[in-house]
Each structure stands twice: as structure tokens, then as C-alpha cells.
Design a protein around this motif. Structure first.
Motif, PDB file in Angstrom:
ATOM      1  N   LYS A 107      -5.240 -20.864 -54.247  1.00  0.00           N
ATOM      2  CA  LYS A 107      -6.470 -20.468 -54.934  1.00  0.00           C
ATOM      3  C   LYS A 107      -6.556 -21.309 -56.205  1.00  0.00           C
ATOM      4  N   ASN A 108      -7.737 -21.901 -56.444  1.00  0.00           N
ATOM      5  CA  ASN A 108      -7.950 -22.746 -57.625  1.00  0.00           C
ATOM      6  C   ASN A 108      -6.921 -23.883 -57.706  1.00  0.00           C
ATOM      7  N   ASN A 109      -6.661 -24.532 -56.573  1.00  0.00           N
ATOM      8  CA  ASN A 109      -5.751 -25.689 -56.501  1.00  0.00           C
ATOM      9  C   ASN A 109      -4.317 -25.379 -56.915  1.00  0.00           C
ATOM     10  N   GLN A 110      -3.910 -24.135 -56.784  1.00  0.00           N
ATOM     11  CA  GLN A 110      -2.529 -23.769 -57.051  1.00  0.00           C
ATOM     12  C   GLN A 110      -2.138 -22.588 -56.179  1.00  0.00           C
ATOM     13  N   GLY A 111      -0.848 -22.384 -56.050  1.00  0.00           N
ATOM     14  CA  GLY A 111      -0.435 -21.272 -55.217  1.00  0.00           C
ATOM     15  C   GLY A 111       1.037 -21.325 -54.880  1.00  0.00           C
ATOM     16  N   MET A 112       1.361 -20.873 -53.666  1.00  0.00           N
ATOM     17  CA  MET A 112       2.752 -20.720 -53.259  1.00  0.00           C
ATOM     18  C   MET A 112       2.949 -21.328 -51.868  1.00  0.00           C
ATOM     19  N   ILE A 113       4.087 -21.987 -51.696  1.00  0.00           N
ATOM     20  CA  ILE A 113       4.490 -22.504 -50.396  1.00  0.00           C
ATOM     21  C   ILE A 113       5.808 -21.844 -50.010  1.00  0.00           C
ATOM     22  N   VAL A 114       5.897 -21.384 -48.781  1.00  0.00           N
ATOM     23  CA  VAL A 114       7.143 -20.844 -48.235  1.00  0.00           C
ATOM     24  C   VAL A 114       7.723 -21.896 -47.296  1.00  0.00           C
ATOM     25  N   ALA A 115       8.980 -22.260 -47.524  1.00  0.00           N
ATOM     26  CA  ALA A 115       9.622 -23.296 -46.721  1.00  0.00           C
ATOM     27  C   ALA A 115      11.110 -23.008 -46.614  1.00  0.00           C
ATOM     28  N   SER A 116      11.770 -23.700 -45.679  1.00  0.00           N
ATOM     29  CA  SER A 116      13.213 -23.566 -45.546  1.00  0.00           C
ATOM     30  C   SER A 116      13.817 -24.947 -45.343  1.00  0.00           C
ATOM     31  N   ARG A 117      15.012 -25.150 -45.870  1.00  0.00           N
ATOM     32  CA  ARG A 117      15.732 -26.405 -45.701  1.00  0.00           C
ATOM     33  C   ARG A 117      16.515 -26.334 -44.397  1.00  0.00           C
ATOM     34  N   PRO A 135      -6.727 -25.415 -46.858  1.00  0.00           N
ATOM     35  CA  PRO A 135      -7.918 -24.641 -47.217  1.00  0.00           C
ATOM     36  C   PRO A 135      -8.105 -24.643 -48.733  1.00  0.00           C
ATOM     37  N   SER A 136      -9.312 -24.399 -49.177  1.00  0.00           N
ATOM     38  CA  SER A 136      -9.562 -24.302 -50.618  1.00  0.00           C
ATOM     39  C   SER A 136      -9.093 -22.951 -51.162  1.00  0.00           C
ATOM     40  N   GLU A 137      -8.995 -21.977 -50.261  1.00  0.00           N
ATOM     41  CA  GLU A 137      -8.552 -20.649 -50.681  1.00  0.00           C
ATOM     42  C   GLU A 137      -7.993 -19.909 -49.466  1.00  0.00           C
ATOM     43  N   GLY A 138      -6.979 -19.065 -49.725  1.00  0.00           N
ATOM     44  CA  GLY A 138      -6.415 -18.273 -48.646  1.00  0.00           C
ATOM     45  C   GLY A 138      -5.093 -18.818 -48.149  1.00  0.00           C
ATOM     46  N   LYS A 139      -4.731 -18.433 -46.917  1.00  0.00           N
ATOM     47  CA  LYS A 139      -3.436 -18.781 -46.356  1.00  0.00           C
ATOM     48  C   LYS A 139      -3.581 -19.788 -45.210  1.00  0.00           C
ATOM     49  N   LYS A 140      -2.510 -20.541 -44.993  1.00  0.00           N
ATOM     50  CA  LYS A 140      -2.450 -21.467 -43.862  1.00  0.00           C
ATOM     51  C   LYS A 140      -1.015 -21.500 -43.356  1.00  0.00           C
ATOM     52  N   ALA A 141      -0.840 -21.395 -42.048  1.00  0.00           N
ATOM     53  CA  ALA A 141       0.487 -21.504 -41.440  1.00  0.00           C
ATOM     54  C   ALA A 141       0.748 -22.961 -41.053  1.00  0.00           C
ATOM     55  N   PHE A 142       1.985 -23.411 -41.216  1.00  0.00           N
ATOM     56  CA  PHE A 142       2.333 -24.809 -40.944  1.00  0.00           C
ATOM     57  C   PHE A 142       3.223 -24.971 -39.717  1.00  0.00           C
ATOM     58  N   ASP A 143       3.831 -23.924 -39.253  1.00  0.00           N
ATOM     59  CA  ASP A 143       4.660 -23.979 -38.049  1.00  0.00           C
ATOM     60  C   ASP A 143       5.789 -25.009 -38.172  1.00  0.00           C
ATOM     61  N   GLY A 144       6.422 -25.054 -39.349  1.00  0.00           N
ATOM     62  CA  GLY A 144       7.616 -25.871 -39.502  1.00  0.00           C
ATOM     63  C   GLY A 144       7.379 -27.347 -39.726  1.00  0.00           C
ATOM     64  N   GLN A 145       6.245 -27.736 -40.326  1.00  0.00           N
ATOM     65  CA  GLN A 145       5.990 -29.160 -40.604  1.00  0.00           C
ATOM     66  C   GLN A 145       7.113 -29.722 -41.480  1.00  0.00           C
ATOM     67  N   PRO A 146       7.804 -30.810 -41.042  1.00  0.00           N
ATOM     68  CA  PRO A 146       8.912 -31.361 -41.840  1.00  0.00           C
ATOM     69  C   PRO A 146       8.411 -32.255 -42.971  1.00  0.00           C
ATOM     70  N   VAL A 147       8.933 -32.051 -44.163  1.00  0.00           N
ATOM     71  CA  VAL A 147       8.574 -32.853 -45.341  1.00  0.00           C
ATOM     72  C   VAL A 147       9.808 -32.983 -46.225  1.00  0.00           C
TER      73      VAL A 147
END
Length: 403
Positions: free
Chosen positions: A152-162, A204-216
Motif C-alpha cells: 500500500k502506497n509503494n511500501q509493505g511487507m514481503i514474506v520469504a524463506s531462504r 499490484p498497487s494495493e493488496g496482496k499477491k502470492a509468488f509461489d516461491g519465486q527465487p531471488v
């Protein structure tokens, strides 16, 4: 959960002049909060079991042969921005009498520091390996796998795992980290912002998005977090593909190569065979962690200079530059060992002959060596000791001019 891994119940202390085994090192992670690049030391806010923001900065010193890696490439402390979260492999000081940081009780890692918990001030504060998150992940063969984003407003939270790329450790712990409009997105040769991904409808500009394990690969820092969260890290950079990560490593490698050529290659003296009237043959092992092209410049029959340095790698002989009092001569031989090479060593030994050896070139001492095809430049005043005394490492207020 604490990120401090204890190597042994009885801490291992390295021997002066020898490369210690990495499996005896203490592992911990923390935020870089202070750097004294000229003395190869700084402070980390180490992650422990308690409130991260309450943890006091903990001083550390790089071992003479200690390696810094940033963006998957060799680096100097001056290259790493403050706030970067780093992984450390560290030991007790080999010689406490000349430590450039406080010497602590050997069991200090077990002491509880109030709200910070235990492990935030280990006595193992002499670092063999200091690396940022992308460097660590590449070394251990892992990536970050994106699970979910909330924005939201170009900021937020990412959930990831190593985890490993093939997903064998799919049960790796998930971690929630913040991002904002200053987070850099690297894709191929592009540097993007959050708004670019939104415009492309990738995010998205707002809300949630699932990535299904995209490696980065992720660059991780720390920022003060609202809501009373004890420990939450921040994403400074996201490398979306290998090309982007390789370009970052290439740029950092070129920065470090230029730095080493101007300050000379560090090495440890293995043996000295003295001749008459100041002549001597010196065997020295070049330190590890550098780009291969730097080692390739050490060739049999080529000219070279060797100068004594202090354990912080500051030149100790010469009033206006390393070449002022350096021993000049030629490289008689370059020997590559076939044995297992410990971290910190290149496994390359040079045999150097000079007709006028200086006092600081002795077995077990640290030196810097310059092949004849490297530039001869003068280093800034804070990077050499005029008197050669270790006491000069840390200037008093007298260093400032009298106005």
C-alpha cells in the motif's frame, strides 16, 4: 530466535601467523552500525533472542587475512553501507595484547544482556569472514523464495524463506521483511523501483499477491519498525535474475581490484633467508579472497616491492607512501599449493629476493606486496603509521590542526 551459532563449548583461539579452520569459528548475524575503514574494524548490532533495537553496537576487528564480501564479490569495509545486515564468522583475538577492539571474557557470548538476551556481545570479535546476504546465499547455495507480498502506497511487507533452488529444504523458516519506495529492483541490466513494477502490473498497487516461491537474491538492512516489533529486517535490494546479480558482483569486483592495486596485496611472511649486507630471500603466502586477475600479476622473474604493515594492514615504513621505504627486488618463484587451502589464504606462495630488507619483514609478520606493473601511488595519511608504532593506529584529538 537467536541467530548466533556456537562452534564449541570451549572457544578456539587462533595461533598468530596461522590461518584458523573456519569450522571452529562462531557464526552470527548483525547490522553494520559503525566503520573505521582505515583500521579494518567496526561495530555490529548483533541479532539475539531479545529486542534487536536495544542491542548495543558490538565492536569487531577484521583479522589481517579476514575477508569481506559484498554483492557476491571481494570488498573492503568502506564499500559496505551502514545498516547492511552481515553474516560473520569470528574468533577470539589471536593476540589480545594488540587487539584493536575490546577483549572480553571468553564466555561473554553466554551472558544475558537484559532485553537483548544472550549472544549479542561475543568475545569472538575477530572476523575471518564478513559477508552480506547475497554473498552468504551464493556461498551456501541458497536463494530467497518469495511467498507473499502485501503493499500500500509503494511500501509493505514481503514474506520469504531462504532455501535451496531445488526446494529440498521447503520447510525453511519464513521471514516477514519490510520494503518501501527506496527499495531497488534489479532485472537484467535494469534498475527499477516499486512504481515500475506496479506500472508493468507485475505487482499490484494495493493488496496482496502470492509468488509461489519465486527465487531471488535479497539485500537486507534494518530500519526502526513501528508497532513494537522486536526484530524485523528491511529489503534494500531485490535481484530478480542471475544476470542482475552477476552485474552487481562485476561492478564490486572492479572497485576492489582498483583498491588492492593502490594499497598492495597483503601476505604473511613464512620464512626469511638472510644474506650479506641486507640481502635476503623472503617466502610469503598471499592472503585469499581477491579476484584471480590480481594473483595473476605475481609472475616469476617480475619486479616487486614489499613493505611491512601492522595487523590492521596499515603500512608501517615510509613517511609519504608505501614505496618510500619498501624493500625492492624481484620474484624468484610463484608456488601454488595443491593442499586444502584454508579460508584467508590464497594458497599462493611467492619467493621474493631483495638487496635491502627492512626491519618489519620477519617470519610471522604481515606485509604488503606490489608487483612491478601496479601503479605507485601515495596512500592517505590515515592509512599508514609514520612512526611504525601500533599506538599510532588510533589518533588522539591531536591529529586535528590547531587553528
Amino acid at each position: 530466535m537467536t541467530n548466533v551459532a556456537i562452534a564449541e563449548d570451549e572457544p578456539y583461539r587462533p595461533e598468530v601467523g596461522k590461518f584458523p579452520p573456519i569450522d571452529q569459528a562462531l557464526s552470527y548475524r548483525g547490522e553494520l552500525v559503525f566503520v573505521d575503514h582505515a583500521n579494518r574494524r567496526g561495530s555490529l548490532r548483533i541479532e539475539g533472542a531479545g529486542m534487536f533495537y536495544r542491542n548495543d553496537p558490538h565492536p569487531f576487528a577484521m583479522l589481517p587475512y579476514g575477508i569481506v564480501r559484498y554483492h557476491g564479490a571481494p570488498a573492503d569495509l568502506r564499500d559496505v553501507p551502514l545498516g547492511t545486515v552481515l553474516h560473520a564468522r569470528a574468533f577470539l583475538p589471536p593476540d589480545p595484547k594488540i587487539s584493536s577492539v575490546p577483549v572480553l571474557p571468553v564466555n561473554n557470548r553466554k551472558k544475558n544482556a537484559g532485553y537483548s538476551g544472550a549472544g549479542t556481545a561475543p568475545a569472538e570479535n575477530h572476523v575471518l569472514l564478513l559477508e552480506d546476504e547475497p554473498s552468504y546465499c551464493q556461498r551456501v547455495g541458497k536463494v530467497w523464495k518469495l511467498k507473499e507480498l502485501e503493499i500500500k502506497n509503494n511500501q509493505g511487507m514481503i514474506v520469504a524463506s531462504r532455501a535451496t533452488k531445488d526446494g529440498r529444504d521447503g520447510d525453511a523458516n519464513e521471514e516477514a521483511m519490510t520494503f518501501d519506495a527506496a527499495t531497488r529492483i534489479w532485472r537484467g541490466r535494469e534498475c527499477l523501483g516499486i512504481d515500475d513494477l506496479i506500472a508493468e502490473k507485475v505487482w499490484p498497487s494495493e493488496g496482496k499477491k502470492a509468488f509461489d516461491g519465486q527465487p531471488v537474491f535479497l539485500g537486507i538492512t534494518w530500519k526502526p519498525t513501528p508497532g513494537g516489533v522486536f526484530t524485523r529486517f528491511h529489503i534494500s535490494d531485490i535481484w530478480l535474475d542471475d544476470t542482475a546479480m552477476q552485474r552487481a558482483a562485476q561492478q564490486q569486483t572492479e572497485t576492489h581490484k582498483a583498491f588492492v592495486r593502490s594499497r598492495w596485496m597483503p601476505a604473511v611472511v613464512d620464512a626469511v633467508e638472510y644474506g650479506k649486507f641486507g640481502r635476503a630471500k623472503v617466502s610469503a603466502t598471499l592472503f585469499g579472497g581477491m579476484d584471480e586477475s590480481l594473483y595473476a600479476d605475481f609472475k616469476k622473474g617480475s619486479s616487486a616491492m614489499m613493505n611491512a604493515v601492522e595487523n590492521t594492514l596499515k603500512h608501517t615504513h615510509g613517511a609519504y607512501g608505501p614505496s618510500h621505504m619498501a624493500s625492492k627486488g624481484s620474484i624468484l618463484d610463484v608456488i601454488q599449493t595443491e593442499d586444502d587451502i584454508p579460508l584467508g589464504s590464497s594458497g599462493i606462495q611467492i619467493q621474493f629476493e631483495t638487496d635491502l630488507i627492512i626491519e618489519g619483514i620477519r617470519p610471522g609478520r604481515v606485509v604488503r606486496v606490489c608487483p612491478g606493473n601496479w601503479p605507485r601511488v601515495n596512500v592517505p595519511r590515515e592509512e599508514y603509521l609514520g612512526s611504525g608504532s601500533p599506538e599510532e593506529r588510533f589518533p588522539t584529538p591531536d591529529i586535528f590542526p590547531k587553528y
